[in-house]
Design an enzyme around this catalytic site. Structure first.
Site, PDB file in Angstrom:
ATOM      1  N   GLY A 180      46.616  37.586  42.655  1.00 26.03           N
ATOM      2  CA  GLY A 180      45.184  37.867  42.439  1.00 26.03           C
ATOM      3  C   GLY A 180      44.761  38.431  41.212  1.00 26.03           C
ATOM      4  O   GLY A 180      45.696  38.777  40.482  1.00 26.03           O
ATOM      5  N   CYS A 181      43.309  38.387  40.778  1.00 25.45           N
ATOM      6  CA  CYS A 181      43.050  38.792  39.577  1.00 25.45           C
ATOM      7  C   CYS A 181      43.349  40.416  39.380  1.00 25.45           C
ATOM      8  O   CYS A 181      43.689  40.913  38.431  1.00 25.45           O
ATOM      9  CB  CYS A 181      41.419  38.459  39.510  1.00 25.45           C
ATOM     10  SG  CYS A 181      40.580  38.862  40.604  1.00 25.45           S
ATOM     11  N   TYR A 182      42.614  41.164  40.341  1.00 24.56           N
ATOM     12  CA  TYR A 182      42.623  42.648  40.364  1.00 24.56           C
ATOM     13  C   TYR A 182      44.397  42.927  40.497  1.00 24.56           C
ATOM     14  O   TYR A 182      44.766  43.746  39.622  1.00 24.56           O
ATOM     15  CB  TYR A 182      42.110  43.318  41.554  1.00 24.56           C
ATOM     16  CG  TYR A 182      40.603  43.400  41.607  1.00 24.56           C
ATOM     17  CD1 TYR A 182      40.011  43.957  40.530  1.00 24.56           C
ATOM     18  CD2 TYR A 182      39.841  42.775  42.323  1.00 24.56           C
ATOM     19  CE1 TYR A 182      38.617  44.270  40.431  1.00 24.56           C
ATOM     20  CE2 TYR A 182      38.671  42.935  42.424  1.00 24.56           C
ATOM     21  CZ  TYR A 182      37.830  43.532  41.386  1.00 24.56           C
ATOM     22  OH  TYR A 182      36.342  43.546  41.473  1.00 24.56           O
ATOM     23  N   ALA A 219      46.086  42.963  37.047  1.00 22.76           N
ATOM     24  CA  ALA A 219      45.778  43.566  35.973  1.00 22.76           C
ATOM     25  C   ALA A 219      46.363  45.319  36.686  1.00 22.76           C
ATOM     26  O   ALA A 219      46.717  45.859  35.659  1.00 22.76           O
ATOM     27  CB  ALA A 219      43.997  43.914  35.907  1.00 22.76           C
TER      28      ALA A 219
END
Lengths: 343, 343, 343, 343
Positions: free
Chosen positions: C146-148, C151
């Site tokens: 996932g994107c979160y 990061a």
């Protein structure tokens, strides 16, 4: 081929770095600024670990020893002097400023600044890539078009050259993102003032007016003064020119689109949209495209022509590299195949 | 005076709530929506603890028992039927939709929808407050002007009525914030598509075109079809209309500004800017002002007229309340003295 | 190598097109969507004249006949079924959805949806490229992070693996651009609601929480539940994760930076910023970089770690192609050398 | 009551004009700036025809002859000297700068500037309206709180005073719109750099840190240093403080919300949101509200508290007028009943 960039800390300079770093034929030989001795990533952290170059002083003698081509991304009033020095040494120069685009007297009138000497201006070839490639190819000095004129001229050229519009009917209502104002600080480009805002500036007095008219005249000497409006969009990149012309005789939208399709048939960066489809500025962001759509209003006999570019690409650094490609005999798209960044 | 709002969950309805809640003479009697039984703050949390009302079903009989005035902030196609019911009971109605602005046949042609019956349309007074107050005052049914027409008409009126422009020369290049598209979801009003973008839509086909022309004709029957372009700004609120007209005879900018100053002398919401000063959309945000600036270009004989409004205020809810003030014999500024929110 | 994309009309799919069209080793074999028989430029006019492909129906049998690798850019709930069909035929699959990232019971708890069968989940390798390349290389099925989580995990990994932070002290305050919500329409991603706004959502309930915790556990089994906040930025692209951890023992900022530098020494897409320099989201826009900066506060014993990515690139399509590169034995940067688009 | 504003050209000054012009009890007696002899509308065209005042020189003697209250909306480093002069003449002063908020030594340490003399600092009452009204009412000199501290303190006060959180667990992750940086030009507040961006600044070094800690200490002397992060949102107005605290004992979200409801029972500008509802910054734009929502995470024992204000209103000019209302014995909401401008 070795390229040097002067005026690297502005947005045009930064965009040249982005393009040239990925260009298969040009190497970034050196980068220059009045703020020297600074790694470029200090100014532009997005280049950290990507472009290691350090800004150097602007020493034309030293630059001339190594560069094959020099890009001048300097503000108005500076490049005239620099350009001459490189041209004298047979180094190709592409000037992104407005200093060489107008005759000296017109420059003085519209820029309110001391012009470059007319002899140097005469040497410069106007770098509207799609229309001037034969002159650009052998040139040593290119005057790269302004951002607004690029959008306006590419969208007006077919109907002006075909001489099918009333010569005193041309109105260009143009809108630009704020990066067009450059990187120097100003009230009108500060976030809190520009955000959620839209404003007109230099109404009937923008210095790009005579630049547009000069080229229109070359295409059709009967063209009368145009109305040209510049407005500030709350976006970073992008220009839309919404142009209005009155047709001499009746045309349909498909007929006009056909004319445009044919005219730009061999131009990879011009995309003529189909009927009832109009380009938006974001659809060319980060790319060298100029997209054009249009509609004939039978109620009024006027055509509405909409063209969009990324002001830092096709309106500045992109077209500059396109011109460099042409000058060095490459395919004009070399290193410029950026797909727009959407959304 | 007791006011009911129908169509409260749209942006026009929400703005009516903001205005009427602070209005010294109108009380919000009831609010209505197809989504009933919901406290309005569920839809609009910014109203939490401010406006306690719960949305009720749209029952004209019940509404008519208590309301002195009904605001119809409903989408096109609905208000026609509702308006008639209130008018029959002598309750004043202000319709913010486009349903009563055009003759039935024109409505059908431009809106591509079934029109309201012509008899009801004939009863409606066009609520362009600054120009129609004598008819508005005694009216029972107001057709509140569209956002674009308000900006365009207020800026064109003086030169059209004075008959000093060529009748076939009118071009209005208009730009609107995205709240103008209303609150229903669409691709073009989604953030990722609209942000950092600028696009034209309904080119030469916007339904506000005949509304503008209809009023221009009332002022000057020789007016020819206009060119009208609508474009989407990446901002929430605000409209700018940049209009171009060709002068029949020579005027200077100061002369024209003087004409505008005199024309709008007694209009508290119209602010004519001094020479070389042009309004930006943010300078009227949240207020009921329409600011106008202009410039005569001696090179072309054209005037560039720039007018800005907040589309939800002077372009919708603000003008609606201004009309209600006039209808009930109050000062037209009552409850509308909002200073623009800047920055 | 031939690539097929399923779910092409979403933003992840569009970004895969942008990358793969310029990729030297992958060809776009076919593109698929539930909306088939439509040239992709109808959905994405920025691809006009660039990508000519027409959307085709999602027919796994036909796709399997030609593709070497299939990218699933489909919404949650769909890819589970599709993935199995390709895996059974030995076609490599990279799934950008969240369907294969969690164990079935956790998926059900956090996604509130029916999970994929656990056997398929077990086959999937978590594609956090920088940390899992040995497993990714031989894998047939990649569950793209996932994107979160991308990061957060990239910025937490060094201190978690080194076991120098208190295991119950981890807080990740994350902010995402609105493209992260995908292309389907919703109130919260409409322009007028999201613009000039900033909001938290799914507080303590975001489905990426267990994904982050699962990987942290693999690195350090003592890690306690984390606090994870997701917030919506009024920008299109970009994620910043601001993470807070309490150090077990005293470290200085330079010592920690040294640890990060060493850890990510051979990772071309991770850029560790020097002391007192913190990345902003725009500095990675359009690129596959993850930039990380940090500061130890001696007053509190806490470290503030700031990491940024472009959610559609390193947070989705970019990392997916990075994983594909690894799976096919190429250099992981192949076709991914995008310089951030700045400004 | 007659009010004078010093430092009128900044955003705080402009917002004071917007409020005081509509205030039923205060008249704008005079406005002052280092740029004098300029009608204020030259700086702020949105005030054209609304506020006619001309900027005057900053002459404390002359101002003191007429003003009942002086608002100092001056930058840090100036108001100390001015404040003393008015206080000596028994004129009430509200200082919006940070000069009187900290003890001299702390000021020097965090602001890196020469502090005001401690005697004057000692006279100043900290104007956190909801918590200090008893001291504010009789005061002659108010030190108006910073924007970040207002958002943070109002949201932390109930749990800190109730002593239910671990004293070393407080983290405030704060985000501010760009108007918070004031009106002077800077790179980081220029549109092209701030737009589509999000960045952290002064990490662990923001001068509002000791201001927050000072007040927390007054409420609970055991409070340990906090972690405080400041980040720049690409919006004009608005602050969100997302705070994290660890509970000493177990509480549910409803229990905590009940505590907040009771605590702020009589505070008209504090709106405690119901469970599972979190405020966004736009929901208070243009108003003096501070909205607070929260959630207890049972997995971690931490509370996430979200508070939002308009930094120019409750974070500056709005709270300043609220304090003036209290000082002059009026209802604290007088002239401050602005409904948020939404959308």
């Amino acid at each position: 081929m070795k390229a040097s960039i002067i005026g690297t800390t502005g947005y045009g300079g930064a965009e040249l770095l982005r393009i040239l770093n990925q260009h298969p034929e040009f190497d970034i030989q050196s980068i220059h600024s009045t703020r020297d001795d600074l790694p470029i990533w200090h100014e532009y952290p997005h280049l950290y670990n990507v472009i290691d170059n350090t800004l150097q002083a602007i020493d034309p003698e030293k630059i001339a020893l190594k560069a094959d081509v020099v890009f001048l991304a300097t503000p108005s009033g500076i490049s005239g002097e620099l350009a001459g020095k490189f041209v004298d040494k047979d180094i190709k120069v592409i000037d992104l400023s407005g200093d060489l685009r107008l005759d000296a007297n017109q420059y003085q009138q519209w820029y309110k600044k001391e012009p470059v000497n007319q002899a140097l201006i005469n040497k410069a070839v106007y770098g509207l890539s799609e229309w001037n490639s034969e002159e650009i190819q052998p040139a040593h000095l290119i005057s790269n078009p302004g951002c607004y004129p690029t959008a306006a001229l590419l969208s007006l050229a077919p109907v002006i050259k075909e001489d099918i519009v009333q010569v005193d009917s041309i109105i260009v209502d143009a809108k630009s993102g704020i990066s067009g104002a450059g990187r120097s600080l100003s009230r009108s480009s500060s976030f809190s003032e520009a955000n959620e805002n839209f404003s007109a500036y230099k109404v009937n007095q923008h210095q790009h007016t005579p630049e547009i008219e000069k080229q229109l005249h070359k295409w059709n000497e009967n063209i009368q003064p145009i109305t040209f409006t510049t407005q500030l969009l709350p976006i970073t990149r992008g220009i839309m020119a919404t142009s209005y012309v009155k047709l001499k005789e009746s045309y349909t939208s498909p007929q006009l689109l056909e004319l445009y399709e044919q005219t730009y048939n061999s131009c990879p960066f011009i995309r003529i949209r189909p009927e009832n489809n109009y380009p938006s500025v974001k659809e060319v962001a980060g790319s060298n495209y100029c997209d054009i759509g249009m509609h004939v209003d039978e109620r009024t006999g006027r055509v509405t022509i909409i063209s969009v570019i990324d002001n830092l690409m096709k309106g500045a650094a992109g077209q500059a590299v396109q011109n460099a490609n042409i000058m060095f005999g490459m395919n004009e798209t070399t290193g410029l195949n950026f797909i727009p960044l959407y959304p």
